[in-house]
Design a protein around this motif. Structure first.
Motif, PDB file in Angstrom:
ATOM      1  N   MET A  90       0.838  -1.162  -0.002  1.00 37.10           N
ATOM      2  CA  MET A  90       0.045   0.007   0.151  1.00 37.10           C
ATOM      3  C   MET A  90       0.905   1.448  -0.103  1.00 37.10           C
ATOM      4  O   MET A  90       0.348   2.327  -0.423  1.00 37.10           O
ATOM      5  N   ILE A  91       2.130   1.168   0.628  1.00 34.33           N
ATOM      6  CA  ILE A  91       2.985   2.296   0.590  1.00 34.33           C
ATOM      7  C   ILE A  91       3.240   2.571  -0.904  1.00 34.33           C
ATOM      8  O   ILE A  91       3.057   3.793  -1.120  1.00 34.33           O
ATOM      9  N   LYS A  92       3.632   1.775  -1.686  1.00 27.99           N
ATOM     10  CA  LYS A  92       4.012   2.095  -3.104  1.00 27.99           C
ATOM     11  C   LYS A  92       2.571   2.684  -3.696  1.00 27.99           C
ATOM     12  O   LYS A  92       2.925   3.312  -4.450  1.00 27.99           O
ATOM     13  N   ARG A  93       1.609   2.180  -3.410  1.00 25.92           N
ATOM     14  CA  ARG A  93       0.291   2.636  -4.042  1.00 25.92           C
ATOM     15  C   ARG A  93      -0.003   4.055  -3.643  1.00 25.92           C
ATOM     16  O   ARG A  93      -0.326   4.753  -4.527  1.00 25.92           O
ATOM     17  N   GLN A  94       0.183   4.361  -2.459  1.00 23.44           N
ATOM     18  CA  GLN A  94       0.223   5.584  -2.140  1.00 23.44           C
ATOM     19  C   GLN A  94       0.986   6.749  -2.724  1.00 23.44           C
ATOM     20  O   GLN A  94       0.872   7.619  -2.965  1.00 23.44           O
ATOM     21  N   LEU A  95       2.451   6.301  -2.891  1.00 25.15           N
ATOM     22  CA  LEU A  95       3.152   7.146  -3.606  1.00 25.15           C
ATOM     23  C   LEU A  95       2.908   7.207  -5.073  1.00 25.15           C
ATOM     24  O   LEU A  95       2.997   8.307  -5.439  1.00 25.15           O
ATOM     25  N   GLY A  96       2.256   6.132  -5.680  1.00 27.54           N
ATOM     26  CA  GLY A  96       1.918   6.353  -7.076  1.00 27.54           C
ATOM     27  C   GLY A  96       0.756   7.249  -7.165  1.00 27.54           C
ATOM     28  O   GLY A  96       0.585   7.927  -8.226  1.00 27.54           O
ATOM     29  N   LYS A  97      -0.301   7.275  -6.210  1.00 31.51           N
ATOM     30  CA  LYS A  97      -1.358   8.223  -6.179  1.00 31.51           C
ATOM     31  C   LYS A  97      -0.847   9.645  -6.092  1.00 31.51           C
ATOM     32  O   LYS A  97      -1.272  10.502  -7.015  1.00 31.51           O
ATOM     33  N   SER A  98       0.057   9.891  -5.179  1.00 31.08           N
ATOM     34  CA  SER A  98       0.635  11.161  -4.938  1.00 31.08           C
ATOM     35  C   SER A  98       1.407  11.782  -6.295  1.00 31.08           C
ATOM     36  O   SER A  98       1.098  12.879  -6.778  1.00 31.08           O
ATOM     37  N   ALA A  99       2.139  10.907  -6.769  1.00 36.89           N
ATOM     38  CA  ALA A  99       2.780  11.005  -8.130  1.00 36.89           C
ATOM     39  C   ALA A  99       1.663  11.421  -9.269  1.00 36.89           C
ATOM     40  O   ALA A  99       1.947  12.621 -10.016  1.00 36.89           O
ATOM     41  N   SER A 101      -1.274  12.586  -9.001  1.00 38.80           N
ATOM     42  CA  SER A 101      -2.127  13.572  -8.823  1.00 38.80           C
ATOM     43  C   SER A 101      -1.146  15.006  -8.981  1.00 38.80           C
ATOM     44  O   SER A 101      -1.708  15.950  -9.683  1.00 38.80           O
ATOM     45  N   TYR A 102       0.260  14.940  -8.772  1.00 39.72           N
ATOM     46  CA  TYR A 102       1.123  15.884  -8.905  1.00 39.72           C
ATOM     47  C   TYR A 102       1.085  16.021 -10.446  1.00 39.72           C
ATOM     48  O   TYR A 102       1.081  17.198 -11.044  1.00 39.72           O
ATOM     49  N   ILE A 103       1.409  15.062 -11.384  1.00 37.53           N
ATOM     50  CA  ILE A 103       1.820  14.973 -12.577  1.00 37.53           C
ATOM     51  C   ILE A 103       0.603  15.551 -13.327  1.00 37.53           C
ATOM     52  O   ILE A 103       0.750  16.303 -14.265  1.00 37.53           O
ATOM     53  N   ALA A 104      -0.539  14.851 -13.017  1.00 34.43           N
ATOM     54  CA  ALA A 104      -1.862  15.387 -13.691  1.00 34.43           C
ATOM     55  C   ALA A 104      -2.361  16.955 -13.691  1.00 34.43           C
ATOM     56  O   ALA A 104      -2.727  17.479 -14.700  1.00 34.43           O
ATOM     57  N   THR A 119       8.691  -1.055 -10.812  1.00 34.04           N
ATOM     58  CA  THR A 119       7.584  -1.270  -9.839  1.00 34.04           C
ATOM     59  C   THR A 119       7.070   0.217  -9.366  1.00 34.04           C
ATOM     60  O   THR A 119       5.628   0.170  -9.337  1.00 34.04           O
ATOM     61  N   THR A 120       7.980   0.906  -9.371  1.00 36.16           N
ATOM     62  CA  THR A 120       7.322   2.356  -8.668  1.00 36.16           C
ATOM     63  C   THR A 120       6.718   2.987  -9.985  1.00 36.16           C
ATOM     64  O   THR A 120       5.640   3.680  -9.773  1.00 36.16           O
ATOM     65  N   LEU A 121       7.140   2.941 -11.019  1.00 33.87           N
ATOM     66  CA  LEU A 121       6.521   3.413 -12.186  1.00 33.87           C
ATOM     67  C   LEU A 121       5.228   3.057 -12.536  1.00 33.87           C
ATOM     68  O   LEU A 121       4.106   3.544 -13.055  1.00 33.87           O
ATOM     69  N   LEU A 122       5.284   1.481 -12.335  1.00 31.45           N
ATOM     70  CA  LEU A 122       3.774   0.638 -12.639  1.00 31.45           C
ATOM     71  C   LEU A 122       2.911   1.498 -11.535  1.00 31.45           C
ATOM     72  O   LEU A 122       1.494   1.437 -12.047  1.00 31.45           O
ATOM     73  N   SER A 123       3.252   1.508 -10.475  1.00 34.19           N
ATOM     74  CA  SER A 123       2.251   1.895  -9.374  1.00 34.19           C
ATOM     75  C   SER A 123       1.908   3.496  -9.971  1.00 34.19           C
ATOM     76  O   SER A 123       0.520   3.788  -9.849  1.00 34.19           O
ATOM     77  N   GLU A 127      -2.283   4.153 -10.837  1.00 33.93           N
ATOM     78  CA  GLU A 127      -3.008   5.292  -9.886  1.00 33.93           C
ATOM     79  C   GLU A 127      -3.221   6.520 -10.785  1.00 33.93           C
ATOM     80  O   GLU A 127      -4.308   7.432 -10.313  1.00 33.93           O
ATOM     81  N   TYR A 128      -2.993   6.565 -12.049  1.00 32.46           N
ATOM     82  CA  TYR A 128      -3.232   7.803 -12.769  1.00 32.46           C
ATOM     83  C   TYR A 128      -4.596   7.963 -13.125  1.00 32.46           C
ATOM     84  O   TYR A 128      -5.220   6.891 -13.607  1.00 32.46           O
ATOM     85  N   PRO A 129      -5.304   9.048 -13.120  1.00 32.23           N
ATOM     86  CA  PRO A 129      -6.853   8.823 -13.414  1.00 32.23           C
ATOM     87  C   PRO A 129      -6.906   8.805 -15.019  1.00 32.23           C
ATOM     88  O   PRO A 129      -6.054   9.268 -15.491  1.00 32.23           O
ATOM     89  N   TYR A 130      -7.963   8.571 -15.270  1.00 34.94           N
ATOM     90  CA  TYR A 130      -8.736   8.966 -16.550  1.00 34.94           C
ATOM     91  C   TYR A 130      -8.846  10.224 -16.941  1.00 34.94           C
ATOM     92  O   TYR A 130     -10.026  10.709 -16.750  1.00 34.94           O
ATOM     93  N   LYS A 131      -7.870  11.109 -17.272  1.00 40.77           N
ATOM     94  CA  LYS A 131      -8.007  12.377 -17.522  1.00 40.77           C
ATOM     95  C   LYS A 131      -7.207  12.563 -18.875  1.00 40.77           C
ATOM     96  O   LYS A 131      -6.074  12.565 -19.063  1.00 40.77           O
TER      97      LYS A 131
END
Length: 316
Positions: A90-99, A101-104, A119-123, A127-131
Motif C-alpha cells: 500500500m505504501i507504493k500505491r500511495q506514492l503512485g497516487k501522489s505522483a 496527482s502531481y503530474i496530472a 515497480t514504482t512507475l507501474l504504481s 493510479e493515474y486518473p482517466y484524464k
C-alpha cells in the motif's frame, strides 16, 4: 514598552481577527482606522508575543520534512507521503497516487512526457486518473522488450498511460540492456530506435524511479543482473541506478560495461530534461537516494515519510 491601552487594542483586534473571523477591512471600519493600520497592529501582536500561531495537523511534520529536503538539495518540489499503518504494497500505491496527482496537475505546458520503467512507475501509471490530455505525447526513455515481467516494461507503461490520457505514444523496440556493446551500437543506429531516443532526449518532463542494485533489485529479479554483475558493480563503487544507469556515491555515472550495454538515455541526458520527477520508496534506498540528490538528477522528489525522515536525520 507597550502601554496598557496599546496592548488592549492589539488583543481586541487579534481576538476579532483570529477568533471571530472578522476581515481586516471590517475591523478597520469598526475602529475607524485604515486597513493597513489593522494589518500593522496584527503583525506587532505577533512580534510582542501576544499572538502565537500554531499549526495543528498531522501533515505538519510532512511539510517540515519537505521544506528541509527542498532547501538542502535545491529541489523545485518535494512531496512527502504519509504512510503510517500501511502495508508495504500500500505504501507504493500511495506514492503512485501522489505522483499521479502531481503530474496530472502539472501537464498544462507539457507536450511530451518521458517514462522509465519498474515497480514504482507501474504504481504511478495504475493510479493515474482517466484524464484526457490528447496533446501530450508519451515516450519511453529506456528500452523495454522482453517476455517476462512485461507489465513493468517502459513500452507497456507508456501504452497504458496513453490510454488513460487518450493521447499518443512511441515505443522503443529494444531491450533495456543487451548482451554486448557491439549489439547495442548496432541497435541504436537503426532508424526507428534512434528516432525514439531522440524524442526521449527532448521530452518536457520525465518520471523515473530509483534502485539499490544490492537490495530488492528489480533488475536482478527479472534477470538483467547476475551475481557476477553485482560483484563487479560493488567493486566499481555503485550505490544506485536510475533508468538502469548505475552511479557512485557522489552521483556520478559509472564508467562500467553494464552502463555501456543499456539502450536508453544516460544520466547526463536525463539531467538535461527540463523537469525530472523521481519517485522513491523504501529506506533501504537511502544511500542510493542521497547520491542521486548530490548528482542533481531530480527536480521534484516524491518520497515516503519514513525514508524522508531518515534522509533528514542522516544528511541535513
Amino acid at each position: 514598552m507597550l502601554s496598557w491601552e496599546e496592548r488592549r487594542l492589539m488583543v481586541k483586534i487579534a481576538q476579532l481577527y483570529y477568533y471571530e473571523g472578522w476581515t481586516q477591512a471590517k475591523i478597520a471600519k469598526k475602529q475607524n482606522v485604515s486597513r493597513p493600520i489593522i494589518s500593522k497592529l496584527l503583525n506587532n501582536a505577533k512580534k510582542e508575543g501576544i499572538v502565537e500561531i500554531y499549526i495543528k495537523d498531522e501533515t505538519l511534520h510532512s511539510v517540515e520534512l519537505e521544506n528541509a529536503i527542498m532547501k538542502k538539495f535545491d529541489l523545485k518540489e518535494v512531496i512527502v507521503v504519509s504512510t503510517a499503518g500501511f502495508a508495504p504494497e500500500m505504501i507504493k500505491r500511495q506514492l503512485g497516487k501522489s505522483a499521479a496527482s502531481y503530474i496530472a496537475n502539472h501537464l498544462t505546458d507539457v507536450k511530451s512526457l518521458g517514462l522509465s520503467w519498474g515497480t514504482t512507475l507501474l504504481s504511478f501509471v495504475e493510479e493515474y486518473p482517466y484524464k484526457y490530455k490528447k496533446d501530450t505525447h508519451i515516450v519511453p526513455i529506456i528500452g523495454g522488450m522482453g517476455s517476462e515481467y512485461v507489465h513493468l516494461h517502459s513500452n507497456q507503461l507508456v501504452f497504458h498511460l496513453s490510454q488513460k490520457m487518450n493521447s499518443s505514444c512511441s515505443y522503443l523496440y529494444a531491450p533495456a540492456m543487451v548482451e554486448s556493446i557491439d549489439l547495442k551500437e548496432r541497435l541504436v543506429e537503426s532508424k526507428d530506435i534512434s528516432h525514439v531516443l531522440e524524442q526521449a532526449r527532448n521530452v518536457d518532463m520525465a518520471v523515473v524511479g530509483l534502485g539499490n542494485p544490492f537490495k530488492s533489485s528489480t533488475m536482478e529479479k527479472i534477470g538483467y543482473l547476475n551475481q557476477k554483475d553485482l560483484a563487479s558493480l560493488r567493486k566499481a563503487g555503485a550505490v544506485g541506478d536510475i533508468s538502469s544507469r548505475f552511479y557512485d556515491a557522489i552521483g556520478k555515472e559509472l564508467n562500467h560495461p553494464l552502463n555501456d550495454r543499456v539502450i536508453g538515455l544516460d544520466l547526463n541526458e536525463i539531467k538535461q530534461i527540463p523537469e525530472v520527477i523521481g519517485i522513491v520508496e523504501g529506506s533501504y534506498k537511502l544511500e542510493s537516494l542521497e547520491a542521486a540528490l548530490q548528482g542533481k538528477y531530480f527536480d521534484v522528489l516524491i518520497i515516503d515519510d519514513r525514508t524522508a525522515q531518515e534522509l533528514v536525520e542522516s544528511y541535513i
